[in-house]
Design an enzyme around this catalytic site. Structure first.
Site, mmCIF file in Angstrom:
data_model
loop_
_atom_site.group_PDB
_atom_site.id
_atom_site.type_symbol
_atom_site.label_atom_id
_atom_site.label_comp_id
_atom_site.label_asym_id
_atom_site.label_seq_id
_atom_site.Cartn_x
_atom_site.Cartn_y
_atom_site.Cartn_z
ATOM 1 N N TYR A 131 63.969 58.494 43.235
ATOM 2 C CA TYR A 131 63.848 59.486 42.164
ATOM 3 C C TYR A 131 62.407 59.824 41.777
ATOM 4 C CZ TYR A 131 68.811 58.522 41.723
ATOM 5 O OH TYR A 131 70.147 58.372 41.990
ATOM 6 N N HIS B 95 70.427 68.127 41.038
ATOM 7 C CA HIS B 95 70.184 66.719 41.380
ATOM 8 C C HIS B 95 68.758 66.567 41.859
ATOM 9 C CE1 HIS B 95 74.385 65.796 40.956
ATOM 10 N NE2 HIS B 95 74.644 66.893 41.644
ATOM 11 N N LEU B 96 68.121 65.507 41.438
ATOM 12 C CA LEU B 96 66.752 65.227 41.887
ATOM 13 C C LEU B 96 66.741 64.902 43.377
ATOM 14 C CD1 LEU B 96 66.059 62.972 38.834
ATOM 15 C CD2 LEU B 96 64.733 65.034 39.315
ATOM 16 N N SER B 97 67.642 64.035 43.776
ATOM 17 C CA SER B 97 67.707 63.614 45.182
ATOM 18 C C SER B 97 68.657 64.527 45.946
ATOM 19 C CB SER B 97 68.212 62.162 45.261
ATOM 20 O OG SER B 97 69.544 62.076 44.761
ATOM 21 N N ARG C 286 78.440 59.906 47.366
ATOM 22 C CA ARG C 286 77.666 60.909 46.608
ATOM 23 C C ARG C 286 77.837 62.319 47.180
ATOM 24 N NH1 ARG C 286 74.262 57.755 43.256
ATOM 25 N NH2 ARG C 286 73.815 55.753 44.232
ATOM 26 N N ASP D 88 86.360 69.642 33.730
ATOM 27 C CA ASP D 88 87.284 70.395 32.876
ATOM 28 C C ASP D 88 86.549 71.021 31.694
ATOM 29 O OD1 ASP D 88 89.356 69.688 34.544
ATOM 30 O OD2 ASP D 88 90.227 68.196 33.188
ATOM 31 N N ASN E 1 72.324 67.978 35.077
ATOM 32 C CA ASN E 1 72.318 66.929 36.089
ATOM 33 C C ASN E 1 73.339 65.896 35.608
ATOM 34 O OD1 ASN E 1 71.971 64.793 37.805
ATOM 35 N ND2 ASN E 1 69.724 64.841 37.754
HETATM 36 C C1 DQA Z 1 71.481 62.158 40.771
HETATM 37 C C2 DQA Z 1 72.286 61.759 42.004
HETATM 38 C C3 DQA Z 1 73.498 60.923 41.623
HETATM 39 O O1 DQA Z 1 74.219 60.545 42.785
HETATM 40 C C4 DQA Z 1 73.078 59.661 40.908
HETATM 41 O O2 DQA Z 1 74.207 58.950 40.463
HETATM 42 C C5 DQA Z 1 72.127 59.931 39.784
HETATM 43 C C6 DQA Z 1 71.106 60.962 39.934
HETATM 44 C C7 DQA Z 1 70.175 62.884 41.160
HETATM 45 O O3 DQA Z 1 69.586 63.506 40.272
HETATM 46 O O4 DQA Z 1 69.736 62.821 42.312
HETATM 47 O O5 DQA Z 1 72.131 59.225 38.783
HETATM 48 O O6 DQA Z 1 72.262 63.066 40.005
#
Ligand code: DQA
Length: 160
Positions: free
Chosen positions: A33, A110-112, A121, A97, A84
């Site tokens: 991250y 998402h950051l990643s 994921r 929902d 996020n």
């Molecule tokens: C996340 C990716 C998710 O899989 C993970 O549980 C996170 C961060 C991201 O920003 O990359 O907590 O949402």
């Protein structure tokens, strides 16, 4: 929560939501991250919003129900949501929902790059009710998400 009603010609109000464990960004799994803290990300978001002439409200919670309540309360107060959902991305029918229920245009961030990571994921419960998803660009993803929301809102407003 902001008490203003959403009007047709006013500037866009966007709600930015950070899900669980994002409060510890900067110290959490830095190889995945990065080093940026949530505070520094929020500062960049606020600066970007100012430059774009929009307003943002930014909130973080580790509690699923709190995120659900904020999404519900956003109706009539925000033009778009950038979220996020963090770990809840892969588990939460309730968040999905809530987003479907308020029918506020929502961008998932998402950051990643969640598709380069573990298989669990790769599934997002949110993607199916979002305008789109931005994944893998680190903190810049929030700015891209806000930009995408603004572009969507401008197009929608021009069509009315
Ligand atoms: C996340 C990716 C998710 O899989 C993970 O549980 C996170 C961060 C991201 O920003 O990359 O907590 O949402």
């Amino acid at each position: 929560m902001r008490e203003r009603a959403v009007g047709k010609s006013e500037k866009f109000h966007i709600l930015v939501l950070h899900g669980p464990n994002l409060n510890v960004l900067g110290s959490r799994e830095q190889a995945v991250y990065g080093n940026a803290s949530l505070r520094s990300i929020n500062t960049a978001i606020a600066k970007f919003a100012k430059r774009e002439g929009i307003s943002v409200a930014i909130r973080q919670s580790n509690v699923e129900g709190e995120l659900v309540s904020w999404i519900q309360q956003a109706k009539g107060h925000f033009h778009a949501i950038v979220i996020n959902p963090a770990g809840y991305t892969h588990t939460s029918v309730a968040l999905r929902d809530a987003i479907a229920g308020v029918a506020i245009p929502t961008v998932e961030v998402h950051l990643s790059n969640i598709y380069k990571r573990e298989t669990f994921r790769h599934r997002s419960y949110i993607a199916g009710v979002a305008l789109g998803q931005i994944s893998g660009f680190g903190p810049t993803g929030y700015l891209l998400g806000i930009q995408a929301a603004i572009d969507h809102l401008k197009t929608a407003r021009a069509a009315t």
